[in-house]
Design a protein around this motif. Structure first.
Motif, mmCIF file in Angstrom:
data_model
loop_
_atom_site.group_PDB
_atom_site.id
_atom_site.type_symbol
_atom_site.label_atom_id
_atom_site.label_comp_id
_atom_site.label_asym_id
_atom_site.label_seq_id
_atom_site.Cartn_x
_atom_site.Cartn_y
_atom_site.Cartn_z
ATOM 1 N N MET A 153 0.785 -1.242 0.025
ATOM 2 C CA MET A 153 -0.040 0.235 -0.177
ATOM 3 C C MET A 153 0.914 1.304 -0.059
ATOM 4 O O MET A 153 1.630 1.416 0.939
ATOM 5 C CB MET A 153 -0.894 0.113 1.279
ATOM 6 C CG MET A 153 -1.987 -1.058 1.281
ATOM 7 S SD MET A 153 -3.258 -0.958 -0.143
ATOM 8 C CE MET A 153 -4.190 0.250 0.607
ATOM 9 N N VAL A 154 0.494 1.924 -1.238
ATOM 10 C CA VAL A 154 1.364 3.230 -1.263
ATOM 11 C C VAL A 154 0.396 4.465 -1.047
ATOM 12 O O VAL A 154 -0.422 4.707 -1.523
ATOM 13 C CB VAL A 154 2.133 3.295 -2.507
ATOM 14 C CG1 VAL A 154 3.146 4.670 -2.840
ATOM 15 C CG2 VAL A 154 3.132 1.986 -2.694
ATOM 16 N N TRP A 202 -6.370 8.230 -1.141
ATOM 17 C CA TRP A 202 -5.046 8.508 -0.981
ATOM 18 C C TRP A 202 -4.152 7.230 -0.742
ATOM 19 O O TRP A 202 -2.964 7.483 -0.590
ATOM 20 C CB TRP A 202 -4.718 9.606 -0.039
ATOM 21 C CG TRP A 202 -5.190 9.487 1.487
ATOM 22 C CD1 TRP A 202 -4.529 8.771 2.398
ATOM 23 C CD2 TRP A 202 -6.409 9.925 2.125
ATOM 24 N NE1 TRP A 202 -4.988 8.895 3.435
ATOM 25 C CE2 TRP A 202 -6.327 9.422 3.360
ATOM 26 C CE3 TRP A 202 -7.608 10.449 1.560
ATOM 27 C CZ2 TRP A 202 -7.527 9.580 4.316
ATOM 28 C CZ3 TRP A 202 -8.439 10.956 2.490
ATOM 29 C CH2 TRP A 202 -8.483 10.356 3.734
ATOM 30 N N TRP A 203 -4.767 6.116 -0.475
ATOM 31 C CA TRP A 203 -4.095 4.857 -0.508
ATOM 32 C C TRP A 203 -4.060 3.921 -1.907
ATOM 33 O O TRP A 203 -5.379 3.776 -2.153
ATOM 34 C CB TRP A 203 -4.517 4.180 0.641
ATOM 35 C CG TRP A 203 -3.816 4.650 1.927
ATOM 36 C CD1 TRP A 203 -4.483 5.411 3.164
ATOM 37 C CD2 TRP A 203 -2.459 4.525 2.493
ATOM 38 N NE1 TRP A 203 -3.588 5.565 4.137
ATOM 39 C CE2 TRP A 203 -2.429 5.303 3.861
ATOM 40 C CE3 TRP A 203 -1.324 4.047 1.921
ATOM 41 C CZ2 TRP A 203 -1.187 5.376 4.108
ATOM 42 C CZ3 TRP A 203 -0.145 4.387 2.553
ATOM 43 C CH2 TRP A 203 0.065 4.721 3.872
ATOM 44 N N ALA A 204 -3.273 3.503 -2.262
ATOM 45 C CA ALA A 204 -3.412 2.599 -3.525
ATOM 46 C C ALA A 204 -2.635 1.312 -3.331
ATOM 47 O O ALA A 204 -1.441 1.463 -2.962
ATOM 48 C CB ALA A 204 -2.855 3.475 -4.838
ATOM 49 N N TRP A 205 -3.281 0.107 -3.616
ATOM 50 C CA TRP A 205 -2.479 -0.956 -3.698
ATOM 51 C C TRP A 205 -1.524 -1.004 -4.928
ATOM 52 O O TRP A 205 -2.044 -0.739 -6.226
ATOM 53 C CB TRP A 205 -3.237 -2.240 -4.018
ATOM 54 C CG TRP A 205 -2.641 -3.600 -4.083
ATOM 55 C CD1 TRP A 205 -2.498 -4.117 -5.410
ATOM 56 C CD2 TRP A 205 -1.825 -4.450 -3.411
ATOM 57 N NE1 TRP A 205 -1.958 -5.440 -5.247
ATOM 58 C CE2 TRP A 205 -1.350 -5.324 -3.879
ATOM 59 C CE3 TRP A 205 -1.415 -4.345 -1.890
ATOM 60 C CZ2 TRP A 205 -0.636 -6.419 -3.190
ATOM 61 C CZ3 TRP A 205 -0.744 -5.234 -1.167
ATOM 62 C CH2 TRP A 205 -0.158 -6.222 -2.186
ATOM 63 N N PHE A 234 8.037 3.478 -3.558
ATOM 64 C CA PHE A 234 6.870 4.056 -4.378
ATOM 65 C C PHE A 234 6.603 3.233 -5.543
ATOM 66 O O PHE A 234 5.732 3.853 -6.307
ATOM 67 C CB PHE A 234 7.233 5.543 -4.894
ATOM 68 C CG PHE A 234 7.813 6.431 -3.781
ATOM 69 C CD1 PHE A 234 7.066 6.660 -2.437
ATOM 70 C CD2 PHE A 234 9.224 6.517 -3.632
ATOM 71 C CE1 PHE A 234 7.231 7.673 -1.569
ATOM 72 C CE2 PHE A 234 9.472 7.483 -2.669
ATOM 73 C CZ PHE A 234 8.555 8.095 -1.646
ATOM 74 N N GLY A 235 6.987 2.100 -5.708
ATOM 75 C CA GLY A 235 6.457 1.313 -6.735
ATOM 76 C C GLY A 235 7.474 0.917 -7.717
ATOM 77 O O GLY A 235 8.783 1.470 -7.632
ATOM 78 N N PRO A 236 7.483 0.150 -8.789
ATOM 79 C CA PRO A 236 8.444 -0.017 -9.812
ATOM 80 C C PRO A 236 9.143 1.412 -10.304
ATOM 81 O O PRO A 236 8.555 2.360 -10.572
ATOM 82 C CB PRO A 236 7.656 -0.593 -10.879
ATOM 83 C CG PRO A 236 6.548 -1.377 -10.154
ATOM 84 C CD PRO A 236 6.119 -0.224 -9.357
ATOM 85 N N ASP A 245 -0.468 -8.835 7.988
ATOM 86 C CA ASP A 245 0.154 -9.306 6.698
ATOM 87 C C ASP A 245 0.378 -8.102 5.800
ATOM 88 O O ASP A 245 0.682 -8.155 4.691
ATOM 89 C CB ASP A 245 -0.669 -10.154 5.997
ATOM 90 C CG ASP A 245 -2.168 -9.945 5.733
ATOM 91 O OD1 ASP A 245 -2.386 -8.639 6.215
ATOM 92 O OD2 ASP A 245 -2.663 -10.676 5.086
ATOM 93 N N THR A 246 0.039 -6.687 6.304
ATOM 94 C CA THR A 246 0.223 -5.619 5.445
ATOM 95 C C THR A 246 1.415 -4.653 5.880
ATOM 96 O O THR A 246 1.238 -4.029 7.148
ATOM 97 C CB THR A 246 -1.355 -5.074 5.566
ATOM 98 O OG1 THR A 246 -2.237 -6.029 5.152
ATOM 99 C CG2 THR A 246 -1.460 -4.058 4.486
ATOM 100 N N GLY A 247 2.194 -4.443 4.874
ATOM 101 C CA GLY A 247 3.088 -3.472 5.059
ATOM 102 C C GLY A 247 2.386 -2.207 4.302
ATOM 103 O O GLY A 247 1.532 -2.196 3.429
ATOM 104 N N MET A 248 2.765 -1.051 4.539
ATOM 105 C CA MET A 248 2.471 0.239 3.997
ATOM 106 C C MET A 248 3.609 1.056 4.047
ATOM 107 O O MET A 248 4.620 1.250 4.717
ATOM 108 C CB MET A 248 1.203 0.851 5.036
ATOM 109 C CG MET A 248 0.109 -0.063 5.197
ATOM 110 S SD MET A 248 -1.395 0.672 5.962
ATOM 111 C CE MET A 248 -1.997 1.406 4.943
#
Length: 289
Positions: free
Chosen positions: A68-69, A85-88, A98-100, A273-276
């Motif tokens: 989650m970013v 404001w949160w996106a998988w 911040f993703g790839p 189980d969830t990182g953010m």
């Protein structure tokens, strides 16, 4: 512990006693976590392939590792709907916060994020420590100021107007003042009375306690209290029955207009189980360890 003046989950304010323990002055950094990964070959939850059998109705293209970013909005929004404001984000993990296409190349001294409870526990075991209990964490975060609203006293800023922590300055969640709205290197602000940095803001921190309500002692202060149970920490309103641990301290996303939780008493449930992108941890250890 706790507060009767803020959010319901913090009540009741109550006295506890904790035994002697040690705790790290800073949150675990990307540099420190990278050494752990190099030496052990560990893969975080956010980097592992998903088990399709656990998500029978999910499209195959969605069954990819990620996390989650936080993504700021283009303008003011209804603050009741945090999905704005949160996106998988497929491919987001501690290496690519911040993703790839992103990296931690210039963020070595920032707190590691996108770590699930299992990841933080694995690091703690490797480092010869453990995660603090909620009571230990709150005692340490207060820095000797029993009953104060913040780790430094009762006002959000110092008497001369200096900022004391990395929380949201600006209009949440769309416009942050320059230098805010993201993690900062650990130790960017003055420590509390016990020499601990960032016990307010920057990133939320895992504790070892299951999430549940506070239970004040009927006649005396309990010694080394622990949280509830694994089963009791599950929120039946959520789509998956995932147990939750207590996280403490608030983050760079705590805004007075939305989440005034950069305080020692503040607490929040986090699915294990969830990182953010705003959750990390620090280490504790027994006094004799």
């Amino acid at each position: 512990m706790g507060s009767d003046a803020h959010y319901p989950e913090e009540a009741p304010a109550h006295s506890v006693r904790v035994g002697a323990f040690r705790i790290s002055p800073t949150q675990v950094t990307n540099r420190e976590f990278a050494r752990f990964v190099r030496e052990t070959g560990y893969r975080t939850v956010a980097e592992r392939p998903l088990d399709a059998s656990q998500f029978p109705d999910a499209p195959a293209e969605n069954l990819v590792p990620g996390s989650m970013v936080f993504t700021g909005t283009p303008g003011p929004v209804d603050l009741r709907h945090l999905s704005q404001w949160w996106a998988w984000t497929p491919g987001a993990n501690w290496r690519r916060p911040f993703g790839p296409g992103s990296s931690i190349g210039e963020r070595a001294e920032h707190p590691v994020v996108h770590v699930a409870f299992e990841d933080a526990s694995a690091y703690a075991d490797w480092a010869g420590g453990r995660l603090p209990t909620e009571a230990e964490w709150e005692f340490a975060a207060r820095g000797g100021l029993d009953g104060a609203e913040f780790t430094w006293g009762d006002g959000p800023e110092s008497d001369d107007g200096d900022r004391r922590a990395n929380y949201w300055h600006g209009e949440f969640p769309w416009r942050a003042e320059p230098g805010y709205g993201a993690t900062m290197p650990v130790g960017s602000f003055e420590p509390n009375g016990y020499g601990l940095f960032d016990t307010a803001g920057n990133v939320w921190e895992w504790t070892s306690d299951w999430y549940g309500g506070h239970e004040a002692g009927a006649c005396c202060a309990p010694v080394d209290p622990r949280g509830g149970s694994r089963e009791g920490s599950i929120d039946a309103r959520q789509p998956f029955d995932v147990p939750r641990k207590v996280v403490k301290g608030g983050s760079f996303l705590c805004a007075d207009s939305y989440c005034r939780r950069y305080r020692p008493a503040a607490r929040r449930p986090q699915q294990i189980d969830t990182g953010m992108s705003h959750v990390g941890f620090r280490l504790a250890a027994d006094a004799s360890g």
